[in-house]
Scaffold this motif. Structure first.
Motif, PDB file in Angstrom:
ATOM      1  N   ILE A   1     -49.161  16.586  15.986  1.00 51.81           N
ATOM      2  CA  ILE A   1     -50.480  16.139  16.427  1.00 51.81           C
ATOM      3  C   ILE A   1     -50.500  14.608  16.443  1.00 51.81           C
ATOM      4  N   PRO A   2     -51.290  13.990  17.332  1.00 51.40           N
ATOM      5  CA  PRO A   2     -51.333  12.528  17.389  1.00 51.40           C
ATOM      6  C   PRO A   2     -51.906  11.913  16.114  1.00 51.40           C
ATOM      7  N   MET A   3     -51.574  10.653  15.901  1.00 48.50           N
ATOM      8  CA  MET A   3     -52.062   9.905  14.744  1.00 48.50           C
ATOM      9  C   MET A   3     -52.487   8.512  15.183  1.00 48.50           C
ATOM     10  N   VAL A   4     -53.591   8.039  14.615  1.00 49.46           N
ATOM     11  CA  VAL A   4     -54.053   6.678  14.871  1.00 49.46           C
ATOM     12  C   VAL A   4     -53.759   5.823  13.637  1.00 49.46           C
ATOM     13  N   VAL A   5     -53.119   4.687  13.850  1.00 45.60           N
ATOM     14  CA  VAL A   5     -52.894   3.708  12.784  1.00 45.60           C
ATOM     15  C   VAL A   5     -53.980   2.654  12.923  1.00 45.60           C
ATOM     16  N   GLY A   6     -54.738   2.444  11.844  1.00 42.28           N
ATOM     17  CA  GLY A   6     -55.946   1.636  11.925  1.00 42.28           C
ATOM     18  C   GLY A   6     -55.716   0.140  11.979  1.00 42.28           C
ATOM     19  N   GLU A   7     -56.812  -0.563  11.951  1.00 43.64           N
ATOM     20  CA  GLU A   7     -56.844  -2.008  12.153  1.00 43.64           C
ATOM     21  C   GLU A   7     -56.463  -2.788  10.891  1.00 43.64           C
ATOM     22  N   ASN A   8     -56.192  -4.073  11.096  1.00 41.18           N
ATOM     23  CA  ASN A   8     -56.081  -5.093  10.044  1.00 41.18           C
ATOM     24  C   ASN A   8     -54.878  -4.938   9.115  1.00 41.18           C
ATOM     25  N   ILE A   9     -53.938  -4.064   9.452  1.00 42.39           N
ATOM     26  CA  ILE A   9     -52.792  -3.877   8.564  1.00 42.39           C
ATOM     27  C   ILE A   9     -51.860  -5.081   8.624  1.00 42.39           C
ATOM     28  N   VAL A  10     -51.493  -5.502   9.823  1.00 41.44           N
ATOM     29  CA  VAL A  10     -50.551  -6.614   9.955  1.00 41.44           C
ATOM     30  C   VAL A  10     -51.120  -7.915   9.390  1.00 41.44           C
ATOM     31  N   PRO A  11     -52.360  -8.320   9.738  1.00 43.65           N
ATOM     32  CA  PRO A  11     -52.869  -9.566   9.160  1.00 43.65           C
ATOM     33  C   PRO A  11     -53.028  -9.498   7.638  1.00 43.65           C
ATOM     34  N   THR A  12     -53.248  -8.296   7.094  1.00 43.75           N
ATOM     35  CA  THR A  12     -53.527  -8.185   5.668  1.00 43.75           C
ATOM     36  C   THR A  12     -52.265  -7.989   4.838  1.00 43.75           C
ATOM     37  N   VAL A  13     -51.419  -7.017   5.212  1.00 48.14           N
ATOM     38  CA  VAL A  13     -50.231  -6.718   4.393  1.00 48.14           C
ATOM     39  C   VAL A  13     -48.926  -6.934   5.132  1.00 48.14           C
ATOM     40  N   GLY A  14     -48.984  -7.225   6.435  1.00 47.59           N
ATOM     41  CA  GLY A  14     -47.772  -7.490   7.182  1.00 47.59           C
ATOM     42  C   GLY A  14     -47.270  -6.286   7.948  1.00 47.59           C
ATOM     43  N   TYR A  15     -46.315  -6.549   8.815  1.00 45.64           N
ATOM     44  CA  TYR A  15     -45.745  -5.496   9.653  1.00 45.64           C
ATOM     45  C   TYR A  15     -44.943  -4.503   8.812  1.00 45.64           C
ATOM     46  N   ARG A  16     -44.195  -5.009   7.853  1.00 45.93           N
ATOM     47  CA  ARG A  16     -43.382  -4.147   7.012  1.00 45.93           C
ATOM     48  C   ARG A  16     -44.049  -3.814   5.688  1.00 45.93           C
ATOM     49  N   GLY A  17     -44.838  -4.708   5.134  1.00 49.26           N
ATOM     50  CA  GLY A  17     -45.439  -4.495   3.828  1.00 49.26           C
ATOM     51  C   GLY A  17     -44.458  -4.818   2.720  1.00 49.26           C
ATOM     52  N   SER A  18     -44.920  -5.478   1.687  1.00 44.10           N
ATOM     53  CA  SER A  18     -44.016  -5.918   0.626  1.00 44.10           C
ATOM     54  C   SER A  18     -43.425  -4.763  -0.173  1.00 44.10           C
ATOM     55  N   ASP A  19     -44.150  -3.608  -0.191  1.00 44.59           N
ATOM     56  CA  ASP A  19     -43.681  -2.467  -0.978  1.00 44.59           C
ATOM     57  C   ASP A  19     -42.973  -1.412  -0.145  1.00 44.59           C
TER      58      ASP A  19
END
Length: 422
Positions: free
Chosen positions: A126-144
């Motif tokens: 089934i499709p999935m939506v990835v929400g807003e503000n992830i890249v500006p807040t935690v980055g493309y990869r994320g520190s964890d």
């Protein structure tokens, strides 16, 4: 296991039971068989005050010509297992009329639950939506390695079957400043989905839990300093440790929305175009503008939609309920792709939404609660229960595909707000 989430006012325990028991949770307790008699309990619907969608009843007909057609096709009497739930959701082939709603940068999705949902949504096709503000807040990869956008994309892609599903990336004003769509459109990790036509971008105009406002999270003071250049930060807590971070809601007119969609189609021709609308009083007009400009899907949160953080004054008093949005939009007349969300967790509410013109329903809080209860296959089990209910309900209405449902299949006890059953 330790539970991380709570969801007051939502069907939390019912969702958790489905995440544990799967399709069996569509029925009373097995231990009560042969010892208890069942029937309508005469209690009010389980929705909240003003939730018109919950007051509607599904009304099967006596005469079922589509069942006769199915009988002739199969050369036997059809049953609920013959209902084909596969459909097209925003340009993607989906195994069911469902999708996973947007989880953005709030802590509940960044804790690893968002990645668990992504993996199981992919497995389900089934499709999935990835929400807003992830890249500006935690980055493309994320520190964890768990909270970034890449982790959710990779988890989904590792499980999704060929030809089904798709990932939609939402963008807010701050995401646009961070050029999130440009980053994804050229990212090697997104090329497989892009090449197979299973990548979409969603323009966020608003959301149900707080229409008229942008996304909100609580951040520590060090993060607030880092984010202050791009977001509004407000020391509402006064404890020296926590700060409210708010994104811009954006500014839209008919022409701005029209031009934004045209820009998306021009700049990202290989990606599908989705638009997410809040439950505003002019939602029908806004959806019409979006579809006319070429949107593949319009998503509408009802006022019942959930959120990781929102002002209390908005939760019960701002925005149109989903049932009212569906009635105003009359999407069953246009046959455009309308996607809806807001308190979705069981087949009856989904079926009523489909009958009133929705193409698919989004699982938000229910998806997160399911993986909080069962990280390995909680969403799988929740969806297996929901799909069994949908097959039972659709076949009871004498139909064998979700797109066959229509307003004639629902009835309002007070005789208002729906198209009367024929």
């Amino acid at each position: 296991m330790t539970r991380v989430l709570t969801a007051g006012g939502f069907a939390e325990e019912q969702v958790r039971a489905r995440a544990r028991d799967g399709a069996a949770a569509a029925f009373p307790r097995r231990e009560d068989y042969g010892r208890r008699l069942f029937g309508a309990e005469g209690t009010p619907p389980a929705g909240r005050p003003g939730d018109a969608l919950e007051s509607l009843r599904l009304v099967p007909p006596v005469f079922v010509p589509q069942r006769l057609e199915k009988l002739i096709e199969l050369a036997r009497e059809p049953h609920y297992g013959d209902v084909d739930l596969a459909t097209t959701v925003g340009g993607f082939r989906s195994t069911a009329p469902l999708y996973v709603s947007a989880f953005g940068s709030t802590q509940v999705a960044a804790s690893g639950l968002g990645t668990a949902v992504s993996r199981q949504a992919g497995r389900l096709g089934i499709p999935m939506v990835v929400g807003e503000n992830i890249v500006p807040t935690v980055g493309y990869r994320g520190s964890d390695g768990e909270s970034g956008m890449l982790a959710r994309l990779s988890a989904y892609e590792s499980e999704v079957p060929d030809g089904f599903g798709g990932v939609t990336f939402q963008q807010s004003t701050e995401d646009a400043d961070a050029e999130v769509w440009n980053l994804l459109y050229s990212a090697p990790s997104a090329q497989k989905l892009l090449d197979s036509g299973r990548l979409a971008f969603e323009l966020k105009v608003g959301q149900g839990a707080k229409p008229g406002l942008g996304g909100m999270t609580v951040v520590d003071t060090a993060s607030a300093v880092r984010l202050a250049e791009h977001y509004t930060t407000d020391d509402v807590y006064g404890d020296g440790r926590h700060v409210l971070r708010s994104s811009s809601p954006g500014t839209f007119t008919e022409e701005i929305l029209r031009q934004q969609i045209r820009l998306m189609r021009n700049n990202y021709p290989r990606a599908r175009v989705w638009v997410k609308l809040p439950p505003g009083r002019d939602v029908r007009q806004a959806a019409a503008v979006a579809w006319e400009a070429g949107a593949d899907a319009v998503t509408v949160d009802g006022a019942e939609g959930g959120s990781g953080w929102a002002p209390l004054s908005f939760l019960d008093h701002v925005g149109l309920p989903l049932g009212e949005c569906l009635q105003r939009m009359r999407a069953w007349e246009e046959r455009h792709c309308l996607l809806v969300s807001g308190r979705m967790w069981e087949g009856g509410r989904v079926a009523r939404s489909l009958a009133l013109g929705a193409r698919a329903a989004g699982l938000g809080r229910a998806a997160l609660l399911a993986v909080d209860e069962n990280p390995d296959d909680g969403l799988d089990r929740l969806v297996s229960c929901l799909l069994l209910e949908l097959r039972l309900l659709i076949s009871a209405l004498g139909k064998y595909a979700p797109g066959a449902l229509g307003p004639e299949d629902v009835w309002a006890p007070d005789g208002t707000g729906t198209t009367p059953a024929h």
